[in-house]
Design a protein around this motif. Structure first.
Motif, short mmCIF file in Angstrom:
data_model
loop_
_atom_site.label_atom_id
_atom_site.label_comp_id
_atom_site.label_asym_id
_atom_site.label_seq_id
_atom_site.Cartn_x
_atom_site.Cartn_y
_atom_site.Cartn_z
N GLY A 24 -23.00 49.86 103.74
CA GLY A 24 -21.84 48.98 103.69
C GLY A 24 -20.83 49.21 104.81
O GLY A 24 -19.84 48.50 104.91
N ARG A 38 -14.83 49.27 108.74
CA ARG A 38 -14.64 48.73 107.39
C ARG A 38 -15.82 49.16 106.53
O ARG A 38 -16.92 49.36 107.02
CB ARG A 38 -14.55 47.21 107.41
CG ARG A 38 -13.27 46.69 108.01
CD ARG A 38 -13.22 45.20 107.88
NE ARG A 38 -11.93 44.67 108.28
CZ ARG A 38 -11.63 43.39 108.21
NH1 ARG A 38 -12.52 42.51 107.76
NH2 ARG A 38 -10.45 42.97 108.61
N TRP A 39 -15.56 49.25 105.24
CA TRP A 39 -16.60 49.63 104.29
C TRP A 39 -16.59 48.63 103.15
O TRP A 39 -15.59 48.44 102.48
CB TRP A 39 -16.32 51.03 103.76
CG TRP A 39 -17.25 51.51 102.72
CD1 TRP A 39 -18.61 51.48 102.76
CD2 TRP A 39 -16.90 52.10 101.48
NE1 TRP A 39 -19.13 52.03 101.63
CE2 TRP A 39 -18.09 52.42 100.82
CE3 TRP A 39 -15.69 52.40 100.87
CZ2 TRP A 39 -18.12 53.01 99.57
CZ3 TRP A 39 -15.71 53.00 99.63
CH2 TRP A 39 -16.92 53.30 98.99
N ARG A 40 -17.70 47.94 102.97
CA ARG A 40 -17.85 46.95 101.90
C ARG A 40 -18.70 47.57 100.80
O ARG A 40 -19.76 48.13 101.05
CB ARG A 40 -18.53 45.70 102.46
CG ARG A 40 -18.82 44.67 101.39
CD ARG A 40 -19.32 43.40 101.99
NE ARG A 40 -18.11 42.66 102.40
CZ ARG A 40 -18.09 41.73 103.32
NH1 ARG A 40 -19.17 41.42 103.98
NH2 ARG A 40 -16.97 41.11 103.61
N HIS A 41 -18.22 47.47 99.56
CA HIS A 41 -18.94 48.03 98.43
C HIS A 41 -18.60 47.25 97.16
O HIS A 41 -17.71 46.42 97.17
CB HIS A 41 -18.58 49.51 98.24
CG HIS A 41 -17.17 49.72 97.82
ND1 HIS A 41 -16.11 49.56 98.68
CD2 HIS A 41 -16.64 50.03 96.63
CE1 HIS A 41 -14.99 49.78 98.03
NE2 HIS A 41 -15.27 50.07 96.79
N GLN A 42 -19.35 47.55 96.11
CA GLN A 42 -19.08 46.93 94.81
C GLN A 42 -18.66 48.00 93.82
O GLN A 42 -19.21 49.09 93.80
CB GLN A 42 -20.32 46.22 94.27
CG GLN A 42 -20.56 44.90 94.91
CD GLN A 42 -21.60 44.10 94.14
OE1 GLN A 42 -22.21 44.57 93.21
NE2 GLN A 42 -21.80 42.87 94.58
N ARG A 43 -17.68 47.67 93.03
CA ARG A 43 -17.22 48.57 91.98
C ARG A 43 -16.91 47.71 90.76
O ARG A 43 -16.14 46.76 90.86
CB ARG A 43 -15.98 49.32 92.43
CG ARG A 43 -15.55 50.39 91.48
CD ARG A 43 -14.44 51.19 92.11
NE ARG A 43 -13.89 52.11 91.16
CZ ARG A 43 -14.13 53.41 91.17
NH1 ARG A 43 -14.91 53.92 92.10
NH2 ARG A 43 -13.60 54.19 90.28
N GLY A 45 -18.74 45.56 89.44
CA GLY A 45 -19.21 44.20 89.67
C GLY A 45 -18.37 43.36 90.60
O GLY A 45 -18.63 42.19 90.78
N VAL A 46 -17.33 43.96 91.18
CA VAL A 46 -16.45 43.23 92.09
C VAL A 46 -16.61 43.78 93.50
O VAL A 46 -16.56 44.98 93.71
CB VAL A 46 -14.96 43.38 91.64
CG1 VAL A 46 -14.04 42.66 92.60
CG2 VAL A 46 -14.79 42.85 90.23
N GLU A 47 -16.82 42.88 94.45
CA GLU A 47 -16.97 43.31 95.83
C GLU A 47 -15.62 43.70 96.41
O GLU A 47 -14.62 43.01 96.22
CB GLU A 47 -17.58 42.20 96.67
CG GLU A 47 -17.92 42.65 98.07
CD GLU A 47 -18.69 41.62 98.85
OE1 GLU A 47 -18.14 41.13 99.84
OE2 GLU A 47 -19.82 41.31 98.46
N ARG A 48 -15.59 44.82 97.12
CA ARG A 48 -14.36 45.33 97.72
C ARG A 48 -14.58 45.57 99.20
O ARG A 48 -15.68 45.88 99.63
CB ARG A 48 -13.96 46.65 97.08
CG ARG A 48 -13.97 46.60 95.58
CD ARG A 48 -12.65 46.92 95.04
NE ARG A 48 -12.70 46.94 93.59
CZ ARG A 48 -11.83 46.34 92.83
NH1 ARG A 48 -10.84 45.69 93.37
NH2 ARG A 48 -11.92 46.40 91.53
N LEU A 49 -13.50 45.47 99.96
CA LEU A 49 -13.55 45.73 101.39
C LEU A 49 -12.40 46.67 101.72
O LEU A 49 -11.24 46.36 101.46
CB LEU A 49 -13.42 44.43 102.18
CG LEU A 49 -13.47 44.55 103.70
CD1 LEU A 49 -14.85 45.02 104.15
CD2 LEU A 49 -13.16 43.21 104.34
#
Length: 79
Positions: A24, A38-43, A45-49
């Motif tokens: 990510g 930048r780091w994109r991940h899910q927590r 069930g919601v995608e975060r940036l």
């Protein structure tokens, strides 16, 4: 995986773009110039940036950090 040469040669274009790395992590290059990690991940069930910092910082440091999402979640108090 990104190499140092690809990172150094990334230039601003007409549209913003990302250079994808792993887990990510990506380098964001906006049209106005400049570069940021930048780091994109899910927590939950919601995608975060999360913006981690400017490009001038060590690439290896950000790659290791992106591989430890629990550590980032603790630092940024992600919900």
């Amino acid at each position: 995986m990104l190499t140092d040469a690809k990172l150094r040669n990334a230039k601003a274009a007409d549209k913003p773009y990302r250079l994808l790395d792993a887990e990510g992590l990506h380098l964001f290059v906006p049209a106005a110039g400049g570069k940021s990690w930048r780091w994109r991940h899910q927590r939950a069930g919601v995608e975060r940036l999360v913006t981690l910092g400017r490009y001038a910082a060590n690439h290896a440091q950000y790659r290791l950090s992106a591989m430890h999402p629990r550590w980032w979640a603790g630092i940024f108090r992600l919900p």
